[in-house]
Design a protein around this motif. Structure first.
Motif, PDB file in Angstrom:
ATOM      1  N   GLY A 100    -104.098 -17.513 -78.771  1.00 41.50           N
ATOM      2  CA  GLY A 100    -103.900 -18.944 -78.621  1.00 41.50           C
ATOM      3  C   GLY A 100    -104.738 -19.771 -79.563  1.00 41.50           C
ATOM      4  O   GLY A 100    -105.245 -20.845 -79.213  1.00 41.50           O
ATOM      5  N   GLY A 101    -104.914 -19.302 -80.795  1.00 36.81           N
ATOM      6  CA  GLY A 101    -105.698 -20.037 -81.786  1.00 36.81           C
ATOM      7  C   GLY A 101    -107.083 -19.474 -81.998  1.00 36.81           C
ATOM      8  O   GLY A 101    -107.816 -19.931 -82.874  1.00 36.81           O
ATOM      9  N   ASN A 102    -107.460 -18.461 -81.211  1.00 36.36           N
ATOM     10  CA  ASN A 102    -108.766 -17.804 -81.387  1.00 36.36           C
ATOM     11  C   ASN A 102    -108.543 -16.303 -81.270  1.00 36.36           C
ATOM     12  O   ASN A 102    -108.669 -15.722 -80.195  1.00 36.36           O
ATOM     13  N   TYR A 103    -108.178 -15.685 -82.394  1.00 30.55           N
ATOM     14  CA  TYR A 103    -107.710 -14.297 -82.381  1.00 30.55           C
ATOM     15  C   TYR A 103    -108.736 -13.312 -81.843  1.00 30.55           C
ATOM     16  O   TYR A 103    -108.387 -12.288 -81.252  1.00 30.55           O
ATOM     17  N   VAL A 104    -110.038 -13.594 -82.003  1.00 32.38           N
ATOM     18  CA  VAL A 104    -111.064 -12.635 -81.571  1.00 32.38           C
ATOM     19  C   VAL A 104    -111.109 -12.500 -80.052  1.00 32.38           C
ATOM     20  O   VAL A 104    -111.667 -11.531 -79.523  1.00 32.38           O
TER      21      VAL A 104
END
Length: 320
Positions: A100-104
């Protein structure tokens, strides 16, 4: 005059080669000879340096082993000057569909996992094992290992990949372009010139090219940095020998190019592409006598469940 004449001749020969329909067995070296290169009336070391810069530098392979049929010229300057590096591009792409916009934060993504085995014996399931003992199961697997890793054979496939595929993988070339970064206390060269080419009378491709990073300093600082480039056997030697030895060899060249240089670098960093287990080389190159059928075999899926992708597997984008 000799330099300009040689540059124009080489450019013309390479352009002509790109337009010809050569058999797979024709090397780029033979095609260059057919087009009147090298010239008889220009210093050979100068022509060697020009040829290395126009051919080996892009292919990280020599004209002797490269297929003339698949040679493509490039006039684009493709140096990356964004200080965020390639990693920023990967992060932007990953953030589009992971986390959701923060792959980590996406639990489906497993980083720092070294794959050791791919088992596709069961027609209903593929099992992937890692060095840490983790096991992943799925219906399909997409393999994007470096060609160097595939050629090295350190990944176990169960059952073993078909011989025709392993032969095709072994036949495609994984080139090597070594980078040596040298940071000096001050700039001894013309800051306005991006690249320097050295014509060695010692041997072809002996520290023949340097990039001037003073033109692209990190934000808020001024670094006097040169990057030396070498390919092939010399690149393997540079990546395996001591940094002190490499530095001494390069300094002997730089003192011929810039007689006013007086200090050794304050820091030297050498790439290790050839021995890094994630790569075992830099990028691929199409060798002579390697056919379209070989390439199709190398890139084909196995059982329509084990798929191969990545740099070397793209007919359009393989290589530099």
């Amino acid at each position: 005059y000799g330099l300009d004449k040689a540059k124009n001749k080489l450019k013309g020969a390479l352009n002509a080669i790109e337009l010809c329909n050569y058999p797979a067995s024709k090397s780029l070296r033979d095609a260059l000879t057919d087009n009147g290169w090298p010239m008889n009336n220009v210093d050979l070391s100068l022509q060697d340096a020009l040829e290395w810069y126009e051919v080996d530098f892009d292919l990280c392979d020599s004209p002797d082993v490269t297929a003339a049929a698949h040679f493509m010229t490039s006039d684009d300057e493709e140096i990356i000057t964004d200080h965020r590096g390639y990693n920023y591009l990967i992060e932007c792409l990953a953030n589009d569909f992971l986390g959701g916009g923060n792959y980590v934060q996406d639990k489906r993504l497993h980083l720092n996992s070294v794959v050791t085995e791919i088992n596709y014996e069961d027609p209903n399931e593929i099992v992937v094992k890692t060095e840490s003992g983790d096991v992943y199961r799925g219906d399909y697997v997409i393999i994007t290992f470096s060609l160097g890793v595939l050629k090295k054979g350190e990944i176990r496939f169960r059952p073993a990949l078909p011989k025709r595929k392993t032969d095709a993988i072994s036949g495609f070339h994984m080139g090597l372009l070594a980078n040596v970064f040298l940071r000096f206390k001050e700039t001894y060269w013309n800051e306005g010139i991006q690249n320097f080419v050295f014509a060695s009378k010692k041997q072809r491709g002996y520290y023949p090219a340097f990039a001037n990073l003073v033109r692209f300093p990190p934000t808020g600082s001024q670094w006097s940095v040169l990057v030396a480039f070498v390919t092939g056997d010399l690149a393997k030697k540079v990546e395996s020998q001591s940094i002190d030895k490499t530095e001494s060899e390069i300094m002997a060249v730089l003192k011929k190019m810039f007689p006013n240089i007086s200090d050794r670098p304050v820091e030297t960093v050498v790439s290790r592409w050839s021995i890094d287990r994630r790569f075992y080389g830099s990028y691929s190159n199409w060798p002579r006598s390697y056919t379209e059928e070989h390439f199709s075999e190398m890139t084909a899926s196995v059982d329509n469940r084990v798929f191969f992708a990545g740099e070397a597997m793209s007919k359009q984008f393989y290589g530099f």
